[in-house]
Design a protein around this motif. Sequence first.
Motif, mmCIF file in Angstrom:
data_model
loop_
_atom_site.group_PDB
_atom_site.id
_atom_site.type_symbol
_atom_site.label_atom_id
_atom_site.label_comp_id
_atom_site.label_asym_id
_atom_site.label_seq_id
_atom_site.Cartn_x
_atom_site.Cartn_y
_atom_site.Cartn_z
ATOM 1 N N ASN A 85 14.713 -109.273 63.415
ATOM 2 C CA ASN A 85 13.505 -108.078 63.723
ATOM 3 C C ASN A 85 12.692 -108.137 63.327
ATOM 4 O OD1 ASN A 85 13.823 -105.182 66.091
ATOM 5 N ND2 ASN A 85 14.584 -107.180 66.066
ATOM 6 N N ARG A 103 19.547 -106.885 63.408
ATOM 7 C CA ARG A 103 20.196 -106.357 63.568
ATOM 8 C C ARG A 103 21.222 -106.770 65.032
ATOM 9 N NH1 ARG A 103 15.805 -102.605 66.255
ATOM 10 N NH2 ARG A 103 18.146 -101.707 66.992
ATOM 11 N N TRP A 110 19.870 -99.846 68.820
ATOM 12 C CA TRP A 110 19.740 -101.401 69.188
ATOM 13 C C TRP A 110 19.448 -99.998 70.990
ATOM 14 C CZ3 TRP A 110 19.938 -105.934 68.520
ATOM 15 C CH2 TRP A 110 20.352 -106.975 69.624
ATOM 16 N N PRO A 111 19.102 -101.457 72.133
ATOM 17 C CA PRO A 111 18.212 -102.616 71.531
ATOM 18 C C PRO A 111 16.807 -101.958 71.495
ATOM 19 C CG PRO A 111 18.479 -102.134 73.792
ATOM 20 C CD PRO A 111 19.130 -101.196 73.781
ATOM 21 N N GLY A 112 16.324 -101.037 71.271
ATOM 22 C CA GLY A 112 15.180 -100.532 70.585
ATOM 23 C C GLY A 112 14.871 -100.934 69.058
ATOM 24 N N PRO A 113 13.527 -100.724 68.701
ATOM 25 C CA PRO A 113 13.176 -100.550 67.309
ATOM 26 C C PRO A 113 13.259 -100.243 66.400
ATOM 27 C CG PRO A 113 11.147 -99.876 68.687
ATOM 28 C CD PRO A 113 12.133 -99.647 69.775
ATOM 29 N N TRP A 115 11.894 -98.601 63.836
ATOM 30 C CA TRP A 115 10.989 -97.446 63.365
ATOM 31 C C TRP A 115 10.284 -96.456 63.543
ATOM 32 C CZ3 TRP A 115 9.597 -102.874 65.236
ATOM 33 C CH2 TRP A 115 9.625 -103.592 63.842
ATOM 34 N N GLY A 116 10.796 -95.465 63.121
ATOM 35 C CA GLY A 116 10.909 -94.401 63.413
ATOM 36 C C GLY A 116 11.642 -93.191 64.174
ATOM 37 N N ALA B 88 7.339 -109.371 66.540
ATOM 38 C CA ALA B 88 8.897 -110.654 67.155
ATOM 39 C C ALA B 88 10.139 -109.863 67.429
ATOM 40 C CB ALA B 88 8.783 -112.301 66.569
ATOM 41 N N LEU B 89 10.505 -109.374 68.059
ATOM 42 C CA LEU B 89 11.579 -108.407 68.386
ATOM 43 C C LEU B 89 12.981 -108.808 69.123
ATOM 44 C CD1 LEU B 89 9.555 -106.291 67.870
ATOM 45 C CD2 LEU B 89 11.332 -104.633 68.291
ATOM 46 N N ASN B 91 15.828 -108.427 71.107
ATOM 47 C CA ASN B 91 16.560 -108.194 70.852
ATOM 48 C C ASN B 91 17.303 -107.085 73.050
ATOM 49 O OD1 ASN B 91 16.284 -107.001 68.413
ATOM 50 N ND2 ASN B 91 15.687 -105.167 68.677
ATOM 51 N N ILE B 92 15.964 -107.481 73.794
ATOM 52 C CA ILE B 92 15.900 -107.499 74.566
ATOM 53 C C ILE B 92 16.733 -109.199 75.419
ATOM 54 C CG2 ILE B 92 15.724 -106.611 76.902
ATOM 55 C CD1 ILE B 92 15.560 -104.385 75.044
ATOM 56 N N PRO B 113 6.315 -97.112 67.468
ATOM 57 C CA PRO B 113 6.268 -98.165 68.022
ATOM 58 C C PRO B 113 6.051 -98.558 69.887
ATOM 59 C CG PRO B 113 8.192 -97.679 67.265
ATOM 60 C CD PRO B 113 7.808 -96.347 66.962
#
Lengths: 139, 139
Positions: A85, A103, A110-113, A115-116, B88-89, B91-92, B113
Amino acid sequence: MIEALKPGFTLDARLDADTEQLMWLGLCELRIMNDRRWPWLVMVPQRAGIEELHDLTPLDQAMLTFETNMVASALKRVTGCIKINSGALGNIVRQLHVHIIARNEGDPAWPGPVWGHGLREPYTSEEIHGFTAKIKAAL
Amino acid sequence: MIEALKPGFTLDARLDADTEQLMWLGLCELRIMNDRRWPWLVMVPQRAGIEELHDLTPLDQAMLTFETNMVASALKRVTGCIKINSGALGNIVRQLHVHIIARNEGDPAWPGPVWGHGLREPYTSEEIHGFTAKIKAAL
Protein backbone atom coordinates in the motif's frame (compact mmCIF):
# COMPACT_ATOMS: atom_id res chain seq x y z
CA MET A 1 25.60 18.36 9.45
CA ILE A 2 23.59 16.91 6.59
CA GLU A 3 20.87 19.45 7.37
CA ALA A 4 23.21 22.20 6.18
CA LEU A 5 22.84 20.73 2.66
CA LYS A 6 19.03 20.98 2.72
CA PRO A 7 18.28 24.68 3.07
CA GLY A 8 15.39 25.33 5.39
CA PHE A 9 14.34 21.71 5.77
CA THR A 10 13.41 20.48 9.24
CA LEU A 11 11.64 17.18 9.87
CA ASP A 12 8.12 17.62 11.20
CA ALA A 13 8.01 16.97 14.97
CA ARG A 14 5.25 14.36 14.78
CA LEU A 15 7.01 12.42 12.01
CA ASP A 16 10.16 12.60 14.09
CA ALA A 17 8.32 11.17 17.11
CA ASP A 18 6.49 8.34 15.29
CA THR A 19 9.30 7.11 13.02
CA GLU A 20 13.00 6.20 13.25
CA GLN A 21 15.72 7.09 10.77
CA LEU A 22 16.67 4.24 8.44
CA MET A 23 18.89 5.74 5.73
CA TRP A 24 19.37 8.61 3.30
CA LEU A 25 18.41 8.17 -0.33
CA GLY A 26 19.08 10.80 -3.00
CA LEU A 27 15.99 12.96 -2.47
CA CYS A 28 14.34 11.36 0.55
CA GLU A 29 15.16 10.39 4.05
CA LEU A 30 13.87 6.84 4.49
CA ARG A 31 12.30 6.26 7.91
CA ILE A 32 10.51 3.36 9.56
CA MET A 33 7.17 3.77 11.32
CA ASN A 34 7.67 2.55 14.87
CA ASP A 35 4.61 0.31 14.75
CA ARG A 36 5.18 -3.45 14.82
CA ARG A 37 1.68 -4.19 13.48
CA TRP A 38 2.83 -3.61 9.90
CA PRO A 39 6.20 -3.32 8.12
CA TRP A 40 5.79 0.36 7.29
CA LEU A 41 8.30 2.73 5.74
CA VAL A 42 8.01 6.49 5.31
CA MET A 43 9.87 8.52 2.69
CA VAL A 44 10.40 12.22 3.37
CA PRO A 45 11.64 14.36 0.46
CA GLN A 46 14.19 16.83 1.85
CA ARG A 47 12.46 19.89 0.51
CA ALA A 48 11.22 22.74 2.65
CA GLY A 49 7.61 23.92 2.50
CA ILE A 50 6.23 21.22 0.17
CA GLU A 51 2.85 19.66 1.01
CA GLU A 52 1.70 18.07 -2.25
CA LEU A 53 3.43 15.66 -4.64
CA HIS A 54 2.53 17.95 -7.53
CA ASP A 55 4.36 20.84 -5.87
CA LEU A 56 7.70 19.07 -6.29
CA THR A 57 9.74 20.07 -9.35
CA PRO A 58 9.58 17.65 -12.31
CA LEU A 59 13.12 16.46 -11.51
CA ASP A 60 12.24 15.82 -7.86
CA GLN A 61 9.10 13.95 -8.98
CA ALA A 62 11.21 11.71 -11.20
CA MET A 63 13.62 11.10 -8.31
CA LEU A 64 10.77 10.29 -5.95
CA THR A 65 9.28 7.84 -8.46
CA PHE A 66 12.64 6.11 -8.74
CA GLU A 67 13.21 5.96 -4.99
CA THR A 68 9.63 4.83 -4.23
CA ASN A 69 10.03 2.04 -6.73
CA MET A 70 13.28 0.90 -5.10
CA VAL A 71 11.87 1.04 -1.57
CA ALA A 72 8.58 -0.70 -2.42
CA SER A 73 10.34 -3.55 -4.28
CA ALA A 74 12.76 -4.03 -1.38
CA LEU A 75 9.95 -4.04 1.18
CA LYS A 76 7.98 -6.60 -0.81
CA ARG A 77 11.06 -8.85 -1.21
CA VAL A 78 12.04 -8.63 2.45
CA THR A 79 8.56 -9.22 3.88
CA GLY A 80 7.09 -11.52 1.22
CA CYS A 81 3.85 -9.54 1.61
CA ILE A 82 0.98 -10.00 -0.82
CA LYS A 83 0.36 -6.28 -1.42
CA ILE A 84 2.13 -2.96 -1.05
CA ASN A 85 0.00 0.00 0.00
CA SER A 86 1.47 3.38 -0.86
CA GLY A 87 0.01 6.77 -0.16
CA ALA A 88 0.59 10.46 0.42
CA LEU A 89 -2.19 11.79 2.66
CA GLY A 90 -0.91 14.57 4.91
CA ASN A 91 -4.21 15.43 6.58
CA ILE A 92 -2.51 15.55 9.99
CA VAL A 93 1.19 16.03 9.19
CA ARG A 94 1.32 18.50 6.29
CA GLN A 95 5.00 18.06 5.46
CA LEU A 96 5.10 15.88 2.32
CA HIS A 97 5.78 12.24 3.16
CA VAL A 98 5.02 9.01 1.33
CA HIS A 99 3.96 5.83 3.12
CA ILE A 100 5.03 2.40 1.82
CA ILE A 101 3.39 -0.41 3.78
CA ALA A 102 3.54 -4.21 3.49
CA ARG A 103 0.08 -5.78 3.78
CA ASN A 104 -1.09 -9.34 4.27
CA GLU A 105 -4.48 -11.00 4.55
CA GLY A 106 -5.46 -11.09 8.20
CA ASP A 107 -3.18 -8.24 9.32
CA PRO A 108 -4.73 -5.94 11.97
CA ALA A 109 -6.57 -3.62 9.53
CA TRP A 110 -7.00 -5.96 6.54
CA PRO A 111 -8.43 -5.15 3.99
CA GLY A 112 -8.88 -1.57 5.19
CA PRO A 113 -6.21 1.12 5.29
CA VAL A 114 -3.71 1.27 8.17
CA TRP A 115 -3.91 5.02 8.76
CA GLY A 116 -5.83 5.91 11.90
CA HIS A 117 -6.38 2.25 12.81
CA GLY A 118 -6.11 1.72 16.59
CA LEU A 119 -2.98 2.55 18.53
CA ARG A 120 0.61 2.35 17.41
CA GLU A 121 2.51 -0.59 18.95
CA PRO A 122 6.21 0.28 19.18
CA TYR A 123 8.85 -2.33 18.32
CA THR A 124 11.38 -3.56 20.85
CA SER A 125 14.80 -2.14 20.01
CA GLU A 126 15.91 -5.63 18.95
CA GLU A 127 12.99 -5.99 16.54
CA ILE A 128 13.43 -2.57 14.94
CA HIS A 129 17.17 -3.14 14.57
CA GLY A 130 16.56 -6.49 12.86
CA PHE A 131 13.97 -5.09 10.43
CA THR A 132 16.09 -2.06 9.65
CA ALA A 133 19.11 -4.24 8.88
CA LYS A 134 17.07 -6.36 6.44
CA ILE A 135 15.78 -3.32 4.55
CA LYS A 136 19.26 -1.77 4.34
CA ALA A 137 20.64 -5.04 2.98
CA ALA A 138 17.87 -5.21 0.34
CA LEU A 139 18.41 -1.66 -0.92
CA MET B 1 -12.65 -0.09 -30.13
CA ILE B 2 -10.02 1.50 -27.87
CA GLU B 3 -9.71 -1.83 -26.06
CA ALA B 4 -8.14 -3.33 -29.18
CA LEU B 5 -5.16 -1.01 -28.62
CA LYS B 6 -4.59 -2.30 -25.07
CA PRO B 7 -3.82 -5.99 -25.48
CA GLY B 8 -5.39 -8.12 -22.78
CA PHE B 9 -6.59 -5.20 -20.64
CA THR B 10 -10.06 -5.43 -19.12
CA LEU B 11 -11.28 -3.09 -16.39
CA ASP B 12 -11.88 -4.87 -13.08
CA ALA B 13 -15.61 -5.47 -12.52
CA ARG B 14 -15.72 -3.80 -9.11
CA LEU B 15 -13.89 -0.68 -10.38
CA ASP B 16 -16.32 -0.63 -13.28
CA ALA B 17 -19.29 -0.76 -10.89
CA ASP B 18 -18.05 1.88 -8.40
CA THR B 19 -16.68 4.46 -10.86
CA GLU B 20 -17.72 6.25 -14.06
CA GLN B 21 -15.55 6.95 -17.09
CA LEU B 22 -14.26 10.52 -17.27
CA MET B 23 -11.62 10.58 -20.02
CA TRP B 24 -8.62 8.84 -21.52
CA LEU B 25 -5.13 10.12 -20.72
CA GLY B 26 -1.97 8.72 -22.33
CA LEU B 27 -1.40 5.74 -20.03
CA CYS B 28 -4.45 5.82 -17.79
CA GLU B 29 -8.16 5.85 -18.03
CA LEU B 30 -9.36 8.59 -15.68
CA ARG B 31 -12.51 7.64 -13.78
CA ILE B 32 -14.59 9.29 -11.08
CA MET B 33 -15.64 7.45 -7.91
CA ASN B 34 -19.41 7.60 -7.77
CA ASP B 35 -19.44 8.86 -4.18
CA ARG B 36 -20.60 12.39 -3.55
CA ARG B 37 -19.02 12.53 -0.10
CA TRP B 38 -15.64 13.44 -1.61
CA PRO B 39 -14.39 14.65 -5.01
CA TRP B 40 -12.53 11.43 -5.82
CA LEU B 41 -10.80 10.43 -9.04
CA VAL B 42 -9.32 7.06 -9.95
CA MET B 43 -6.57 6.51 -12.52
CA VAL B 44 -6.29 3.08 -14.11
CA PRO B 45 -3.13 2.36 -16.14
CA GLN B 46 -4.19 0.39 -19.23
CA ARG B 47 -1.79 -2.47 -18.62
CA ALA B 48 -2.86 -6.06 -18.17
CA GLY B 49 -1.82 -8.07 -15.12
CA ILE B 50 -0.13 -5.27 -13.15
CA GLU B 51 -0.84 -5.04 -9.40
CA GLU B 52 2.01 -2.91 -8.03
CA LEU B 53 3.35 0.51 -9.09
CA HIS B 54 6.86 -0.93 -9.12
CA ASP B 55 5.79 -3.60 -11.65
CA LEU B 56 5.18 -0.92 -14.31
CA THR B 57 8.05 -0.34 -16.74
CA PRO B 58 10.22 2.74 -16.04
CA LEU B 59 8.58 4.55 -18.99
CA ASP B 60 5.08 3.77 -17.70
CA GLN B 61 6.11 4.95 -14.23
CA ALA B 62 7.28 8.24 -15.69
CA MET B 63 4.00 8.59 -17.60
CA LEU B 64 1.99 7.81 -14.49
CA THR B 65 3.92 10.40 -12.49
CA PHE B 66 3.19 12.99 -15.17
CA GLU B 67 -0.50 12.13 -15.41
CA THR B 68 -0.96 11.94 -11.63
CA ASN B 69 0.59 15.37 -11.31
CA MET B 70 -1.79 16.80 -13.91
CA VAL B 71 -4.88 15.20 -12.39
CA ALA B 72 -4.03 16.14 -8.80
CA SER B 73 -3.32 19.78 -9.71
CA ALA B 74 -6.57 20.01 -11.66
CA LEU B 75 -8.59 18.46 -8.83
CA LYS B 76 -7.09 20.86 -6.30
CA ARG B 77 -7.78 23.87 -8.55
CA VAL B 78 -11.36 22.81 -9.30
CA THR B 79 -12.34 21.95 -5.73
CA GLY B 80 -10.21 24.46 -3.79
CA CYS B 81 -9.55 21.65 -1.29
CA ILE B 82 -6.92 22.03 1.40
CA LYS B 83 -5.25 18.65 0.81
CA ILE B 84 -4.96 16.01 -1.87
CA ASN B 85 -4.81 12.40 -0.70
CA SER B 86 -3.29 9.99 -3.17
CA GLY B 87 -2.78 6.29 -2.80
CA ALA B 88 -2.43 2.92 -4.45
CA LEU B 89 -3.78 0.25 -2.09
CA GLY B 90 -5.33 -2.63 -3.98
CA ASN B 91 -6.17 -4.84 -1.02
CA ILE B 92 -9.63 -5.52 -2.43
CA VAL B 93 -9.32 -4.70 -6.16
CA ARG B 94 -5.93 -6.02 -7.23
CA GLN B 95 -5.82 -4.37 -10.66
CA LEU B 96 -3.46 -1.39 -10.30
CA HIS B 97 -5.35 1.87 -9.75
CA VAL B 98 -4.38 5.16 -8.15
CA HIS B 99 -6.79 7.22 -6.04
CA ILE B 100 -6.66 11.04 -6.09
CA ILE B 101 -9.03 12.55 -3.53
CA ALA B 102 -9.83 16.14 -2.52
CA ARG B 103 -9.98 16.52 1.26
CA ASN B 104 -11.24 19.30 3.50
CA GLU B 105 -11.43 19.80 7.24
CA GLY B 106 -14.76 18.48 8.45
CA ASP B 107 -15.41 16.17 5.50
CA PRO B 108 -17.05 12.83 6.44
CA ALA B 109 -13.83 10.96 7.29
CA TRP B 110 -11.55 13.87 8.21
CA PRO B 111 -8.68 13.55 9.15
CA GLY B 112 -8.76 9.79 8.57
CA PRO B 113 -8.55 8.04 5.20
CA VAL B 114 -11.64 7.71 2.97
CA TRP B 115 -11.13 4.06 2.04
CA GLY B 116 -13.56 1.75 3.82
CA HIS B 117 -15.35 4.66 5.50
CA GLY B 118 -19.12 4.06 5.69
CA LEU B 119 -21.23 3.55 2.59
CA ARG B 120 -20.79 5.08 -0.83
CA GLU B 121 -23.34 7.80 -1.63
CA PRO B 122 -23.90 7.94 -5.40
CA TYR B 123 -24.22 11.32 -7.15
CA THR B 124 -27.34 12.35 -8.99
CA SER B 125 -26.68 12.26 -12.74
CA GLU B 126 -26.80 16.06 -12.80
CA GLU B 127 -24.16 16.33 -10.07
CA ILE B 128 -21.77 13.84 -11.65
CA HIS B 129 -22.17 15.49 -15.05
CA GLY B 130 -21.36 18.90 -13.55
CA PHE B 131 -18.29 17.67 -11.69
CA THR B 132 -17.03 15.72 -14.69
CA ALA B 133 -17.35 18.77 -16.94
CA LYS B 134 -15.32 20.91 -14.51
CA ILE B 135 -12.50 18.36 -14.34
CA LYS B 136 -12.41 17.98 -18.13
CA ALA B 137 -12.22 21.75 -18.52
CA ALA B 138 -9.34 21.96 -16.04
CA LEU B 139 -7.26 19.24 -17.71
